[in-house]
Write a protein that holds these residues in place. Structure first.
Motif, short mmCIF file in Angstrom:
data_model
loop_
_atom_site.label_atom_id
_atom_site.label_comp_id
_atom_site.label_asym_id
_atom_site.label_seq_id
_atom_site.Cartn_x
_atom_site.Cartn_y
_atom_site.Cartn_z
N TYR A 98 -2.88 0.70 -4.20
CA TYR A 98 -2.47 -0.52 -3.65
C TYR A 98 -1.85 -1.27 -5.10
O TYR A 98 -2.30 -1.69 -5.87
CB TYR A 98 -3.77 -1.24 -3.13
CG TYR A 98 -4.37 -0.79 -2.12
CD1 TYR A 98 -5.19 0.37 -1.99
CD2 TYR A 98 -4.23 -1.46 -0.82
CE1 TYR A 98 -5.78 0.94 -0.93
CE2 TYR A 98 -4.69 -0.79 0.20
CZ TYR A 98 -5.55 0.60 0.50
OH TYR A 98 -6.10 0.98 1.34
N ARG A 114 0.75 -1.25 0.03
CA ARG A 114 0.04 -0.17 -0.18
C ARG A 114 0.85 1.15 -0.08
O ARG A 114 1.92 1.14 0.80
CB ARG A 114 -0.92 -0.09 1.20
CG ARG A 114 -1.79 1.05 1.49
CD ARG A 114 -2.91 1.19 2.51
NE ARG A 114 -2.57 0.81 3.60
CZ ARG A 114 -3.39 0.85 4.63
NH1 ARG A 114 -4.67 0.82 4.47
NH2 ARG A 114 -2.80 0.58 5.98
N ASP A 149 -8.46 4.81 4.08
CA ASP A 149 -8.22 3.52 3.12
C ASP A 149 -7.83 4.04 1.89
O ASP A 149 -7.31 3.14 1.20
CB ASP A 149 -9.22 2.49 2.93
CG ASP A 149 -9.36 1.89 4.47
OD1 ASP A 149 -10.45 1.23 4.51
OD2 ASP A 149 -8.66 1.73 5.27
#
Lengths: 110, 115
Positions: free
Chosen positions: B90, B36, B86
């Motif tokens: 990714y 990430r 979040d």
């Protein structure tokens, strides 16, 4: 705790102006040091792996060197296409578990 | 030889929804890694998987995140009940084993935005 610190955060060069990027690391037992290049909006692209102090690797205008505490990425006579973020990383734990530095963003102006 | 394929490249979710990110490794690679990259932060390791096995999940948040790499099909990173924090890129990477140079082959990433 294992750590990787890169400097400078950003570097602006004129085309043909050589320079070096630094990667300092603190690890308990070095199992390799990796250099990657990352272009905007892309994933990192592998450049080099160095395993022991004194080792050097070269690719076109780039040369990576390693000492017991740091690694340098030397860029000789850079061109605009060398503009990217350069990342270094060391292994931590299992294969593929790498600790990355925050990178040095290199801009080379024509 | 196609590289590591990730999809979707961009994903927008509202808080509380689920996000599913897919990764197909390079042909011949049986090891997959998820990383990430938060804004202004470095790449952070999340998880290492082989077919049907999680090898190292030391970087995975304890809640809401899960990963799998089934016998057939791509690896999936699943984020349940997404929150604004979040939002990130990714990246999936793959490698053969053993990897002679330790090189990881990265995909182009999936960029998650949580509204």
């Amino acid at each position: 705790e294992d750590q990787v610190t890169q400097s400078p955060e950003a570097l602006r060069l004129q085309e043909g102006e050589s320079s070096s990027l630094n990667c300092s690391y603190t690890v308990s037992g070095l199992r390799g040091l990796f250099w990657y290049r990352q272009d905007p909006g892309k994933g990192p692209e592998f450049l080099f792996t160095l395993y022991s102090a004194g080792e050097e690797k070269e690719k076109e205008r780039l040369k990576a060197t390693l000492t017991k505490k740091e690694s340098f990425l030397h860029i000789t006579a850079p061109k605009p296409e060398d503009s990217a973020t350069y990342l270094c990383a060391v292994p931590a734990g299992s294969q593929g578990n790498l600790i990355f530095g925050k990178g040095t963003k290199l801009s080379v102006k024509p | 030889n196609a590289g590591v394929m990730q999809n979707p490249r961009h994903l927008v979710r509202r808080r509380g929804q689920e996000a599913r990110l897919r990764c197909s490794p390079m042909k011949g690679h049986s090891h997959v890694y998820w990383y990430r990259q938060l804004p202004e932060e470095g790449l952070k390791f999340m998880v290492y998987l082989q077919k049907e096995n999680i090898i190292d999940e030391s970087g995975m948040p304890k809640e809401r995140f899960s990963a799998e790499f089934p016998k057939e099909g791509p690896s999936i990173l699943r984020i349940q009940q997404v929150v604004r924090g979040d939002s990130a890129a990714y990246f999936c990477a793959s490698s053969p084993h053993p990897s002679p140079t330790g090189e990881l082959f990265f995909g182009e990433g999936s960029r998650l935005t949580v509204l």
